[in-house]
Design a protein around this motif. Sequence first.
Motif, short mmCIF file in Angstrom:
data_model
loop_
_atom_site.label_atom_id
_atom_site.label_comp_id
_atom_site.label_asym_id
_atom_site.label_seq_id
_atom_site.Cartn_x
_atom_site.Cartn_y
_atom_site.Cartn_z
N PRO A 125 -8.56 -1.68 8.73
CA PRO A 125 -7.96 -0.38 9.06
C PRO A 125 -7.37 0.27 7.80
O PRO A 125 -7.04 -0.41 6.85
N PRO A 126 -7.24 1.59 7.83
CA PRO A 126 -6.65 2.27 6.67
C PRO A 126 -5.19 1.86 6.47
O PRO A 126 -4.53 1.42 7.41
N PRO B 27 -12.35 9.18 14.28
CA PRO B 27 -13.28 8.06 14.48
C PRO B 27 -12.60 6.68 14.40
O PRO B 27 -12.95 5.78 15.15
N LYS B 28 -11.63 6.54 13.52
CA LYS B 28 -10.93 5.26 13.41
C LYS B 28 -10.02 5.04 14.61
O LYS B 28 -9.90 3.93 15.11
N LEU B 29 -9.39 6.11 15.10
CA LEU B 29 -8.53 5.97 16.29
C LEU B 29 -9.35 5.63 17.52
O LEU B 29 -8.88 4.90 18.40
N TYR C 151 1.68 4.73 11.11
CA TYR C 151 2.09 3.51 10.40
C TYR C 151 1.66 3.59 8.95
O TYR C 151 0.77 4.35 8.59
N CYS C 152 2.32 2.78 8.11
CA CYS C 152 1.94 2.61 6.72
C CYS C 152 2.16 1.14 6.37
O CYS C 152 3.29 0.66 6.38
N GLU D 15 1.33 -5.16 10.44
CA GLU D 15 -0.05 -5.65 10.41
C GLU D 15 -0.87 -4.75 11.30
O GLU D 15 -0.41 -4.33 12.36
N ALA D 16 -2.10 -4.43 10.88
CA ALA D 16 -2.98 -3.58 11.68
C ALA D 16 -4.37 -4.19 11.75
O ALA D 16 -4.81 -4.88 10.82
#
Length: 88
Positions: free
Chosen positions: A8-9, A24-26, A45-46, A76-77
């Motif tokens: 993930p970004p 698209p990522k969501l 988030y970051c 964490e993602a």
Amino acid sequence: MTQPSDTPPDRLSTNPRSPHFDQPKLERGIGIRFKGVERRDVEEYCISEGWIRVALGKKVDRHGNPLTLKLSGEVEAWFENEAAEDAD
């Protein structure tokens, strides 16, 4: 043809007006673990800066946007769904 990344970004937002919004990522679904607890209420988030933003109840600002609270800690993602494969 490029393969979508399974990472993930570093930063992502659910707000369409944010420069960190990526539909698209969501759509793949993002799982967030904050301080060891899985969260479903994350607005942004970051990972590198170690923070998340969560909605502050049903309160909104004068433009109708939800008020958010910034929480600092370990983030964490991960993607919840596999990347879509292009059929050749």
